[in-house]
Design a protein around this motif. Structure first.
Motif, PDB file in Angstrom:
ATOM      1  N   ARG A 216     -16.839 -17.312  -6.796  1.00  0.00           N
ATOM      2  CA  ARG A 216     -17.179 -18.943  -6.497  1.00  0.00           C
ATOM      3  C   ARG A 216     -17.249 -19.149  -5.637  1.00  0.00           C
ATOM      4  O   ARG A 216     -18.865 -20.014  -4.641  1.00  0.00           O
ATOM      5  CB  ARG A 216     -16.948 -20.077  -8.042  1.00  0.00           C
ATOM      6  N   THR A 217     -16.895 -19.226  -4.398  1.00  0.00           N
ATOM      7  CA  THR A 217     -17.188 -18.937  -2.636  1.00  0.00           C
ATOM      8  C   THR A 217     -17.763 -18.146  -2.109  1.00  0.00           C
ATOM      9  O   THR A 217     -18.715 -18.456  -1.199  1.00  0.00           O
ATOM     10  CB  THR A 217     -15.425 -19.090  -2.815  1.00  0.00           C
ATOM     11  N   SER A 218     -17.724 -16.419  -2.374  1.00  0.00           N
ATOM     12  CA  SER A 218     -18.190 -15.377  -2.733  1.00  0.00           C
ATOM     13  C   SER A 218     -19.693 -15.722  -2.878  1.00  0.00           C
ATOM     14  O   SER A 218     -20.585 -15.208  -2.154  1.00  0.00           O
ATOM     15  CB  SER A 218     -17.387 -14.280  -2.958  1.00  0.00           C
ATOM     16  N   ALA A 219     -19.916 -16.293  -4.113  1.00  0.00           N
ATOM     17  CA  ALA A 219     -21.402 -16.471  -4.163  1.00  0.00           C
ATOM     18  C   ALA A 219     -21.883 -17.269  -3.726  1.00  0.00           C
ATOM     19  O   ALA A 219     -23.151 -17.488  -3.059  1.00  0.00           O
ATOM     20  CB  ALA A 219     -21.121 -17.294  -5.744  1.00  0.00           C
ATOM     21  N   LEU A 220     -21.211 -18.683  -3.554  1.00  0.00           N
ATOM     22  CA  LEU A 220     -21.608 -19.527  -2.093  1.00  0.00           C
ATOM     23  C   LEU A 220     -22.249 -19.241  -0.960  1.00  0.00           C
ATOM     24  O   LEU A 220     -23.225 -19.656  -0.648  1.00  0.00           O
ATOM     25  CB  LEU A 220     -20.622 -20.931  -2.104  1.00  0.00           C
ATOM     26  N   ALA A 221     -21.062 -18.789  -0.259  1.00  0.00           N
ATOM     27  CA  ALA A 221     -21.431 -18.429   0.747  1.00  0.00           C
ATOM     28  C   ALA A 221     -22.806 -16.682   1.223  1.00  0.00           C
ATOM     29  O   ALA A 221     -23.455 -16.978   1.851  1.00  0.00           O
ATOM     30  CB  ALA A 221     -20.146 -17.066   1.563  1.00  0.00           C
ATOM     31  N   ILE A 222     -22.638 -16.224  -0.265  1.00  0.00           N
ATOM     32  CA  ILE A 222     -24.032 -15.505  -0.260  1.00  0.00           C
ATOM     33  C   ILE A 222     -25.537 -16.036  -0.325  1.00  0.00           C
ATOM     34  O   ILE A 222     -26.226 -15.829   0.596  1.00  0.00           O
ATOM     35  CB  ILE A 222     -23.714 -14.643  -2.031  1.00  0.00           C
ATOM     36  N   GLU A 223     -25.263 -17.314  -1.129  1.00  0.00           N
ATOM     37  CA  GLU A 223     -26.202 -18.195  -0.940  1.00  0.00           C
ATOM     38  C   GLU A 223     -26.793 -18.518   0.207  1.00  0.00           C
ATOM     39  O   GLU A 223     -28.100 -18.766   0.732  1.00  0.00           O
ATOM     40  CB  GLU A 223     -26.124 -19.341  -2.210  1.00  0.00           C
ATOM     41  N   LEU A 246     -26.401  -9.588  -6.404  1.00  0.00           N
ATOM     42  CA  LEU A 246     -26.627  -9.504  -7.422  1.00  0.00           C
ATOM     43  C   LEU A 246     -26.389  -8.184  -8.508  1.00  0.00           C
ATOM     44  O   LEU A 246     -26.118  -8.397  -9.819  1.00  0.00           O
ATOM     45  CB  LEU A 246     -28.300  -9.520  -8.012  1.00  0.00           C
ATOM     46  N   GLU A 247     -26.356  -7.436  -7.450  1.00  0.00           N
ATOM     47  CA  GLU A 247     -25.746  -5.953  -8.107  1.00  0.00           C
ATOM     48  C   GLU A 247     -24.433  -6.301  -7.820  1.00  0.00           C
ATOM     49  O   GLU A 247     -23.331  -4.794  -7.912  1.00  0.00           O
ATOM     50  CB  GLU A 247     -26.511  -4.922  -7.410  1.00  0.00           C
ATOM     51  N   HIS A 248     -23.473  -6.725  -7.380  1.00  0.00           N
ATOM     52  CA  HIS A 248     -22.184  -6.374  -7.515  1.00  0.00           C
ATOM     53  C   HIS A 248     -21.765  -6.083  -8.530  1.00  0.00           C
ATOM     54  O   HIS A 248     -21.578  -6.659 -10.041  1.00  0.00           O
ATOM     55  CB  HIS A 248     -21.220  -8.022  -6.699  1.00  0.00           C
ATOM     56  N   GLU A 249     -20.271  -5.414  -8.186  1.00  0.00           N
ATOM     57  CA  GLU A 249     -19.567  -4.620  -9.202  1.00  0.00           C
ATOM     58  C   GLU A 249     -18.541  -5.687 -10.062  1.00  0.00           C
ATOM     59  O   GLU A 249     -18.300  -5.297 -11.371  1.00  0.00           O
ATOM     60  CB  GLU A 249     -18.812  -4.106  -8.829  1.00  0.00           C
ATOM     61  N   ASP A 250     -18.704  -7.152  -9.532  1.00  0.00           N
ATOM     62  CA  ASP A 250     -18.226  -8.084 -10.158  1.00  0.00           C
ATOM     63  C   ASP A 250     -18.411  -8.554 -10.863  1.00  0.00           C
ATOM     64  O   ASP A 250     -19.496  -9.799 -10.230  1.00  0.00           O
ATOM     65  CB  ASP A 250     -17.002  -8.941  -8.989  1.00  0.00           C
ATOM     66  N   ALA A 255     -22.553 -13.112 -11.413  1.00  0.00           N
ATOM     67  CA  ALA A 255     -22.740 -14.301 -12.472  1.00  0.00           C
ATOM     68  C   ALA A 255     -23.700 -15.123 -11.585  1.00  0.00           C
ATOM     69  O   ALA A 255     -24.934 -16.309 -11.408  1.00  0.00           O
ATOM     70  CB  ALA A 255     -22.141 -14.907 -13.127  1.00  0.00           C
ATOM     71  N   GLU A 256     -22.382 -16.263 -10.724  1.00  0.00           N
ATOM     72  CA  GLU A 256     -22.499 -16.809 -10.035  1.00  0.00           C
ATOM     73  C   GLU A 256     -23.580 -16.436  -8.971  1.00  0.00           C
ATOM     74  O   GLU A 256     -24.278 -17.691  -8.868  1.00  0.00           O
ATOM     75  CB  GLU A 256     -21.243 -17.142  -9.098  1.00  0.00           C
ATOM     76  N   VAL A 257     -23.675 -15.756  -8.573  1.00  0.00           N
ATOM     77  CA  VAL A 257     -25.322 -15.945  -7.884  1.00  0.00           C
ATOM     78  C   VAL A 257     -26.368 -15.251  -8.371  1.00  0.00           C
ATOM     79  O   VAL A 257     -27.641 -16.028  -7.756  1.00  0.00           O
ATOM     80  CB  VAL A 257     -24.863 -14.300  -6.754  1.00  0.00           C
ATOM     81  N   ARG A 258     -26.785 -14.940  -9.232  1.00  0.00           N
ATOM     82  CA  ARG A 258     -27.898 -15.089 -10.255  1.00  0.00           C
ATOM     83  C   ARG A 258     -28.274 -16.858 -10.703  1.00  0.00           C
ATOM     84  O   ARG A 258     -29.344 -17.024 -10.419  1.00  0.00           O
ATOM     85  CB  ARG A 258     -27.872 -14.199 -11.443  1.00  0.00           C
ATOM     86  N   LEU A 259     -27.328 -17.324 -10.928  1.00  0.00           N
ATOM     87  CA  LEU A 259     -27.359 -18.875 -11.092  1.00  0.00           C
ATOM     88  C   LEU A 259     -27.717 -19.575  -9.491  1.00  0.00           C
ATOM     89  O   LEU A 259     -28.629 -20.359 -10.112  1.00  0.00           O
ATOM     90  CB  LEU A 259     -26.125 -19.606 -11.393  1.00  0.00           C
ATOM     91  N   PHE A 261     -29.111 -17.909  -6.997  1.00  0.00           N
ATOM     92  CA  PHE A 261     -30.659 -17.245  -7.133  1.00  0.00           C
ATOM     93  C   PHE A 261     -32.068 -17.981  -7.437  1.00  0.00           C
ATOM     94  O   PHE A 261     -33.206 -18.408  -7.534  1.00  0.00           O
ATOM     95  CB  PHE A 261     -30.300 -15.457  -7.330  1.00  0.00           C
ATOM     96  N   HIS A 262     -32.442 -18.354  -9.104  1.00  0.00           N
ATOM     97  CA  HIS A 262     -33.033 -18.395  -9.560  1.00  0.00           C
ATOM     98  C   HIS A 262     -32.448 -20.443 -10.039  1.00  0.00           C
ATOM     99  O   HIS A 262     -34.072 -20.593 -10.761  1.00  0.00           O
ATOM    100  CB  HIS A 262     -32.792 -18.321 -11.435  1.00  0.00           C
ATOM    101  N   ARG A 263     -31.947 -21.189  -9.074  1.00  0.00           N
ATOM    102  CA  ARG A 263     -31.986 -22.166  -9.599  1.00  0.00           C
ATOM    103  C   ARG A 263     -33.211 -23.069  -9.186  1.00  0.00           C
ATOM    104  O   ARG A 263     -33.180 -24.171  -9.132  1.00  0.00           O
ATOM    105  CB  ARG A 263     -30.720 -23.117  -9.210  1.00  0.00           C
ATOM    106  N   ASP A 264     -34.075 -22.345  -8.318  1.00  0.00           N
ATOM    107  CA  ASP A 264     -34.972 -22.930  -7.630  1.00  0.00           C
ATOM    108  C   ASP A 264     -36.570 -22.058  -7.942  1.00  0.00           C
ATOM    109  O   ASP A 264     -37.702 -22.909  -7.296  1.00  0.00           O
ATOM    110  CB  ASP A 264     -35.137 -22.545  -5.627  1.00  0.00           C
ATOM    111  N   ALA A 265     -36.401 -21.480  -8.536  1.00  0.00           N
ATOM    112  CA  ALA A 265     -37.785 -21.138  -9.639  1.00  0.00           C
ATOM    113  C   ALA A 265     -38.079 -21.875 -10.613  1.00  0.00           C
ATOM    114  O   ALA A 265     -37.576 -22.472 -10.470  1.00  0.00           O
ATOM    115  CB  ALA A 265     -37.138 -19.807 -10.285  1.00  0.00           C
TER     116      ALA A 265
END
Length: 265
Positions: A216-223, A246-250, A255-259, A261-265
Protein backbone atom coordinates in the motif's frame (compact mmCIF):
# COMPACT_ATOMS: atom_id res chain seq x y z
CA UNK A 1 32.21 80.00 -31.35
CA UNK A 2 30.98 81.63 -28.14
CA UNK A 3 32.99 81.95 -24.94
CA UNK A 4 30.72 79.39 -23.21
CA UNK A 5 31.41 76.90 -25.99
CA UNK A 6 35.13 77.43 -25.59
CA UNK A 7 34.78 76.67 -21.88
CA UNK A 8 32.84 73.43 -22.42
CA UNK A 9 34.88 70.46 -21.14
CA UNK A 10 36.11 68.29 -24.02
CA UNK A 11 34.42 65.19 -22.58
CA UNK A 12 31.06 66.96 -22.66
CA UNK A 13 31.67 68.12 -26.21
CA UNK A 14 32.58 64.59 -27.27
CA UNK A 15 29.46 63.19 -25.61
CA UNK A 16 27.21 65.71 -27.39
CA UNK A 17 28.86 64.92 -30.72
CA UNK A 18 28.35 61.19 -30.20
CA UNK A 19 24.73 61.67 -29.20
CA UNK A 20 24.13 63.75 -32.32
CA UNK A 21 25.65 61.05 -34.53
CA UNK A 22 29.02 62.66 -35.20
CA UNK A 23 31.08 59.64 -34.20
CA UNK A 24 34.16 60.81 -36.07
CA UNK A 25 34.18 64.12 -34.23
CA UNK A 26 33.66 62.43 -30.88
CA UNK A 27 36.40 59.89 -31.61
CA UNK A 28 38.86 62.66 -32.50
CA UNK A 29 38.36 64.42 -29.17
CA UNK A 30 38.31 61.23 -27.10
CA UNK A 31 41.35 59.86 -28.90
CA UNK A 32 43.36 62.98 -28.08
CA UNK A 33 42.36 62.81 -24.40
CA UNK A 34 43.09 59.08 -24.19
CA UNK A 35 46.51 59.56 -25.74
CA UNK A 36 47.63 61.96 -23.01
CA UNK A 37 49.34 59.80 -20.35
CA UNK A 38 49.13 62.63 -17.80
CA UNK A 39 45.63 63.80 -18.63
CA UNK A 40 43.11 63.73 -15.77
CA UNK A 41 40.38 62.43 -18.06
CA UNK A 42 42.41 59.73 -19.78
CA UNK A 43 40.60 56.73 -18.25
CA UNK A 44 37.10 58.06 -18.87
CA UNK A 45 37.99 59.20 -22.39
CA UNK A 46 39.43 55.79 -23.21
CA UNK A 47 36.20 54.08 -22.21
CA UNK A 48 34.18 56.57 -24.24
CA UNK A 49 36.49 56.04 -27.20
CA UNK A 50 36.02 52.27 -26.94
CA UNK A 51 32.25 52.72 -27.10
CA UNK A 52 32.39 55.15 -30.02
CA UNK A 53 34.80 53.01 -32.02
CA UNK A 54 32.62 49.97 -31.43
CA UNK A 55 29.66 51.86 -32.85
CA UNK A 56 31.80 52.72 -35.87
CA UNK A 57 32.63 49.03 -36.33
CA UNK A 58 36.30 49.40 -35.40
CA UNK A 59 36.49 46.42 -33.06
CA UNK A 60 40.26 46.33 -32.71
CA UNK A 61 40.49 50.06 -32.16
CA UNK A 62 37.81 49.79 -29.50
CA UNK A 63 39.76 47.05 -27.77
CA UNK A 64 42.93 49.10 -27.82
CA UNK A 65 41.05 51.97 -26.19
CA UNK A 66 39.54 49.62 -23.57
CA UNK A 67 43.04 48.35 -22.77
CA UNK A 68 44.20 51.93 -22.21
CA UNK A 69 41.38 52.39 -19.72
CA UNK A 70 42.29 49.14 -17.98
CA UNK A 71 45.95 50.13 -17.77
CA UNK A 72 45.09 53.32 -15.87
CA UNK A 73 43.89 51.21 -12.90
CA UNK A 74 41.13 53.77 -12.35
CA UNK A 75 38.63 52.15 -9.97
CA UNK A 76 35.63 52.93 -12.18
CA UNK A 77 36.86 53.28 -15.75
CA UNK A 78 39.49 50.53 -15.64
CA UNK A 79 36.72 48.14 -14.59
CA UNK A 80 34.51 49.43 -17.40
CA UNK A 81 37.31 48.93 -19.89
CA UNK A 82 37.82 45.34 -18.76
CA UNK A 83 34.07 44.71 -18.96
CA UNK A 84 34.05 46.10 -22.49
CA UNK A 85 36.81 43.69 -23.48
CA UNK A 86 35.16 40.72 -21.80
CA UNK A 87 31.74 41.31 -23.33
CA UNK A 88 33.21 41.68 -26.79
CA UNK A 89 35.17 38.46 -26.50
CA UNK A 90 32.08 36.64 -25.24
CA UNK A 91 30.04 37.85 -28.20
CA UNK A 92 32.68 36.39 -30.51
CA UNK A 93 32.79 33.10 -28.62
CA UNK A 94 36.41 33.62 -27.52
CA UNK A 95 36.01 32.04 -24.11
CA UNK A 96 39.61 32.12 -22.92
CA UNK A 97 40.07 35.79 -23.76
CA UNK A 98 36.72 36.60 -22.16
CA UNK A 99 37.70 34.70 -19.02
CA UNK A 100 40.97 36.62 -18.78
CA UNK A 101 39.17 39.94 -19.17
CA UNK A 102 36.61 39.07 -16.49
CA UNK A 103 39.49 38.08 -14.22
CA UNK A 104 40.95 41.51 -14.90
CA UNK A 105 37.68 43.03 -13.67
CA UNK A 106 38.16 41.10 -10.43
CA UNK A 107 41.73 42.34 -10.31
CA UNK A 108 40.58 45.95 -10.39
CA UNK A 109 38.30 45.06 -7.49
CA UNK A 110 35.63 47.75 -7.91
CA UNK A 111 32.71 46.42 -5.80
CA UNK A 112 30.01 47.31 -8.33
CA UNK A 113 31.62 45.13 -10.99
CA UNK A 114 32.83 42.17 -8.91
CA UNK A 115 29.52 40.25 -8.82
CA UNK A 116 29.04 40.83 -12.56
CA UNK A 117 32.45 39.30 -13.20
CA UNK A 118 31.73 36.27 -11.01
CA UNK A 119 28.40 35.71 -12.77
CA UNK A 120 30.12 35.93 -16.15
CA UNK A 121 32.86 33.52 -15.11
CA UNK A 122 30.18 31.10 -13.90
CA UNK A 123 28.42 31.41 -17.26
CA UNK A 124 31.64 30.58 -19.08
CA UNK A 125 32.27 27.62 -16.76
CA UNK A 126 28.82 26.20 -17.46
CA UNK A 127 29.42 26.48 -21.20
CA UNK A 128 32.75 24.69 -20.73
CA UNK A 129 31.00 21.95 -18.70
CA UNK A 130 32.94 22.80 -15.56
CA UNK A 131 30.21 22.64 -12.90
CA UNK A 132 32.56 22.81 -9.91
CA UNK A 133 34.09 26.04 -11.22
CA UNK A 134 30.62 27.44 -11.98
CA UNK A 135 29.50 26.64 -8.44
CA UNK A 136 32.52 28.43 -6.95
CA UNK A 137 31.91 31.54 -9.04
CA UNK A 138 28.19 31.64 -8.23
CA UNK A 139 28.88 31.34 -4.52
CA UNK A 140 31.41 34.16 -4.86
CA UNK A 141 28.78 36.28 -6.63
CA UNK A 142 26.36 35.62 -3.76
CA UNK A 143 28.98 36.79 -1.28
CA UNK A 144 30.03 39.91 -3.21
CA UNK A 145 27.67 42.27 -1.43
CA UNK A 146 25.13 43.13 -4.13
CA UNK A 147 21.79 41.76 -2.88
CA UNK A 148 20.04 41.84 -6.25
CA UNK A 149 22.85 40.14 -8.14
CA UNK A 150 23.41 37.80 -5.20
CA UNK A 151 19.79 36.66 -5.44
CA UNK A 152 20.22 36.13 -9.17
CA UNK A 153 23.36 34.09 -8.51
CA UNK A 154 21.47 32.01 -5.95
CA UNK A 155 18.81 31.12 -8.52
CA UNK A 156 21.44 30.08 -11.04
CA UNK A 157 23.31 28.08 -8.41
CA UNK A 158 20.14 26.31 -7.36
CA UNK A 159 19.43 25.35 -10.97
CA UNK A 160 22.96 24.01 -11.32
CA UNK A 161 22.76 22.01 -8.09
CA UNK A 162 19.46 20.46 -9.13
CA UNK A 163 20.98 19.45 -12.45
CA UNK A 164 23.76 17.82 -10.44
CA UNK A 165 21.20 15.87 -8.41
CA UNK A 166 21.58 17.91 -5.23
CA UNK A 167 18.11 19.34 -4.54
CA UNK A 168 18.65 19.57 -0.77
CA UNK A 169 21.74 21.73 -1.29
CA UNK A 170 19.81 23.82 -3.82
CA UNK A 171 17.02 24.38 -1.31
CA UNK A 172 19.56 25.48 1.29
CA UNK A 173 21.06 28.03 -1.09
CA UNK A 174 17.63 29.47 -1.85
CA UNK A 175 16.63 29.67 1.81
CA UNK A 176 19.86 31.54 2.53
CA UNK A 177 19.19 33.93 -0.35
CA UNK A 178 15.72 34.74 0.96
CA UNK A 179 17.41 36.28 3.98
CA UNK A 180 18.97 39.10 1.95
CA UNK A 181 17.12 39.23 -1.37
CA UNK A 182 15.32 42.46 -2.36
CA UNK A 183 11.54 42.18 -2.38
CA UNK A 184 11.33 41.99 -6.18
CA UNK A 185 13.61 38.95 -6.25
CA UNK A 186 11.73 36.98 -3.59
CA UNK A 187 8.99 35.49 -5.84
CA UNK A 188 11.54 33.97 -8.21
CA UNK A 189 13.48 32.51 -5.32
CA UNK A 190 10.33 31.02 -3.81
CA UNK A 191 9.34 29.41 -7.09
CA UNK A 192 12.74 27.77 -7.38
CA UNK A 193 12.55 26.70 -3.76
CA UNK A 194 9.26 24.99 -4.57
CA UNK A 195 10.91 23.25 -7.52
CA UNK A 196 13.74 22.09 -5.26
CA UNK A 197 11.15 20.68 -2.87
CA UNK A 198 9.50 18.84 -5.76
CA UNK A 199 12.87 17.30 -6.59
CA UNK A 200 13.32 16.33 -2.95
CA UNK A 201 9.85 14.80 -2.91
CA UNK A 202 10.61 12.77 -6.02
CA UNK A 203 13.78 11.47 -4.41
CA UNK A 204 11.89 10.44 -1.27
CA UNK A 205 9.14 8.72 -3.26
CA UNK A 206 11.70 6.84 -5.34
CA UNK A 207 13.63 5.76 -2.25
CA UNK A 208 10.40 4.51 -0.67
CA UNK A 209 9.68 2.33 -3.70
CA UNK A 210 13.24 1.05 -3.92
CA UNK A 211 13.34 0.37 -0.19
CA UNK A 212 10.71 -2.34 -0.37
CA UNK A 213 7.86 -0.81 1.64
CA UNK A 214 4.57 -2.62 2.09
CA UNK A 215 2.37 -2.77 -1.05
CA UNK A 216 0.00 0.00 0.00
CA UNK A 217 2.80 2.43 0.89
CA UNK A 218 4.74 1.51 -2.23
CA UNK A 219 1.68 2.05 -4.42
CA UNK A 220 1.14 5.47 -2.85
CA UNK A 221 4.79 6.38 -3.47
CA UNK A 222 4.55 5.19 -7.08
CA UNK A 223 1.44 7.29 -7.67
CA UNK A 224 2.92 10.40 -6.07
CA UNK A 225 6.15 10.02 -8.00
CA UNK A 226 4.35 9.44 -11.30
CA UNK A 227 2.09 12.44 -10.76
CA UNK A 228 4.92 14.74 -9.64
CA UNK A 229 7.44 13.98 -12.39
CA UNK A 230 5.40 15.67 -15.18
CA UNK A 231 5.53 18.89 -13.15
CA UNK A 232 9.30 18.80 -13.73
CA UNK A 233 8.88 18.10 -17.45
CA UNK A 234 9.60 14.40 -17.06
CA UNK A 235 6.45 12.81 -18.51
CA UNK A 236 8.34 9.86 -20.00
CA UNK A 237 9.86 9.05 -16.62
CA UNK A 238 6.38 9.19 -15.12
CA UNK A 239 5.16 6.65 -17.69
CA UNK A 240 8.00 4.34 -16.73
CA UNK A 241 7.10 4.64 -13.04
CA UNK A 242 3.48 3.75 -13.78
CA UNK A 243 4.61 0.80 -15.88
CA UNK A 244 6.89 -0.38 -13.09
CA UNK A 245 3.96 -0.46 -10.67
CA UNK A 246 1.34 -1.83 -13.04
CA UNK A 247 3.60 -4.68 -14.14
CA UNK A 248 5.09 -5.44 -10.73
CA UNK A 249 5.56 -9.09 -9.86
CA UNK A 250 3.84 -8.50 -6.52
CA UNK A 251 0.21 -8.76 -7.58
CA UNK A 252 -1.04 -7.01 -4.45
CA UNK A 253 1.18 -4.03 -5.25
CA UNK A 254 0.19 -4.08 -8.92
CA UNK A 255 -3.51 -4.13 -7.98
CA UNK A 256 -3.05 -1.14 -5.67
CA UNK A 257 -1.29 0.75 -8.44
CA UNK A 258 -4.05 -0.11 -10.95
CA UNK A 259 -6.65 1.38 -8.60
CA UNK A 260 -4.63 4.59 -8.30
CA UNK A 261 -3.85 4.76 -12.02
CA UNK A 262 -7.51 4.44 -13.09
CA UNK A 263 -9.21 6.52 -10.42
CA UNK A 264 -9.06 9.72 -12.52
CA UNK A 265 -10.19 7.97 -15.70
Amino acid sequence: MTFSELETPPLDTARRLAESGDLDGAAAILGELAADPDGPDRAQAAVGLAVVLDERGDVEGARAAARIALATAHPEYAAQGACHLAQGFEREGRAEQARAAWQAVLGVGTPAYVPLAHLALARLAVRAEQPAEAERELRAAMAAGDDRLGAHAAQELAELLMELGEPAEAAGVLVDALEFAPAEEVPGLRVRLGIAHLELACAEFAETVEGGADPRTSALAIELLARTLPLRGRAEDADQVWSYGLEHEDETLAAEVRLRFHRDA
